[in-house]
Design a protein around this motif. Structure first.
Motif, PDB file in Angstrom:
ATOM      1  N   LEU A   1     -45.607 115.556  95.654  1.00 55.26           N
ATOM      2  CA  LEU A   1     -46.176 114.520  96.528  1.00 55.26           C
ATOM      3  C   LEU A   1     -46.320 113.204  95.766  1.00 55.26           C
ATOM      4  O   LEU A   1     -46.112 112.131  96.331  1.00 55.26           O
ATOM      5  N   GLY A   2     -46.678 113.309  94.491  1.00 59.95           N
ATOM      6  CA  GLY A   2     -46.797 112.096  93.685  1.00 59.95           C
ATOM      7  C   GLY A   2     -45.457 111.392  93.522  1.00 59.95           C
ATOM      8  O   GLY A   2     -45.367 110.177  93.688  1.00 59.95           O
ATOM      9  N   LEU A   3     -44.415 112.146  93.206  1.00 63.31           N
ATOM     10  CA  LEU A   3     -43.091 111.538  93.044  1.00 63.31           C
ATOM     11  C   LEU A   3     -42.605 110.891  94.337  1.00 63.31           C
ATOM     12  O   LEU A   3     -41.914 109.878  94.305  1.00 63.31           O
ATOM     13  N   LEU A   4     -42.976 111.495  95.459  1.00 61.08           N
ATOM     14  CA  LEU A   4     -42.567 110.953  96.764  1.00 61.08           C
ATOM     15  C   LEU A   4     -43.499 109.841  97.256  1.00 61.08           C
ATOM     16  O   LEU A   4     -43.218 109.214  98.270  1.00 61.08           O
ATOM     17  N   HIS A   5     -44.594 109.634  96.534  1.00 62.20           N
ATOM     18  CA  HIS A   5     -45.640 108.695  96.972  1.00 62.20           C
ATOM     19  C   HIS A   5     -46.082 109.053  98.392  1.00 62.20           C
ATOM     20  O   HIS A   5     -46.287 108.191  99.235  1.00 62.20           O
ATOM     21  N   ALA A   6     -46.218 110.369  98.612  1.00 59.14           N
ATOM     22  CA  ALA A   6     -46.657 110.901  99.898  1.00 59.14           C
ATOM     23  C   ALA A   6     -48.144 111.220  99.772  1.00 59.14           C
ATOM     24  O   ALA A   6     -48.528 112.287  99.308  1.00 59.14           O
TER      25      ALA A   6
END
Length: 136
Positions: free
Chosen positions: A71-76
């Motif tokens: 989720l962090g990598l996706l900025h989700a």
């Protein structure tokens, strides 16, 4: 590009299934893989996040770490899921390895997600283990 085409085909197939039918490891691995590919299908991502939220006690430490990292990598920034993770984890800190805790902290930071009681608990837990940590 081929990677996005394959990820899109996988997403098409997953949209035909219920996230409830997937094992926790499958949910976590798919989220992690999408993050590595920078692939997002918003509605499917939301349904996965809702499923992880509802079934979090079924997830092992690696799977929780992979979800938060992804989720962090996706900025989700799914506030409901990230908040639940922060509420759930302190009781399980002793189960987590260094890499898993590092990935969770990194994923939360990428999403600029702050949860004061979680951070207090994490700092308290890690303070006694500083000599066992590495530069990650």
């Amino acid at each position: 590009d081929l990677k996005n085409e394959v990820a899109s085909q996988l997403a098409d197939e997953l949209e035909k299934r219920r996230p409830r039918d997937l094992e926790p490891r499958e949910l976590a691995t798919i989220l992690w893989a999408w993050a590595k590919l920078r692939f997002v299908r918003s509605q499917l991502l939301r349904s996965f996040c809702a499923e992880v939220h509802d079934r979090m006690p079924e997830f092992n430490t690696r799977d929780i770490a992979n979800v938060v990292y992804g989720l962090g990598l996706l900025h989700a920034r799914d506030k409901r899921l990230l908040g639940a993770v922060c509420e759930h984890l302190p009781s399980r800190f002793a189960e987590f390895g260094r890499q898993e805790l590092s990935n969770i902290m990194y994923g939360l930071a990428l999403n600029r997600f702050s949860h004061t009681s979680f951070l207090d608990s994490a700092c308290g837990f890690l303070a006694g283990r500083v000599r066992h940590l590495n530069e990650q």
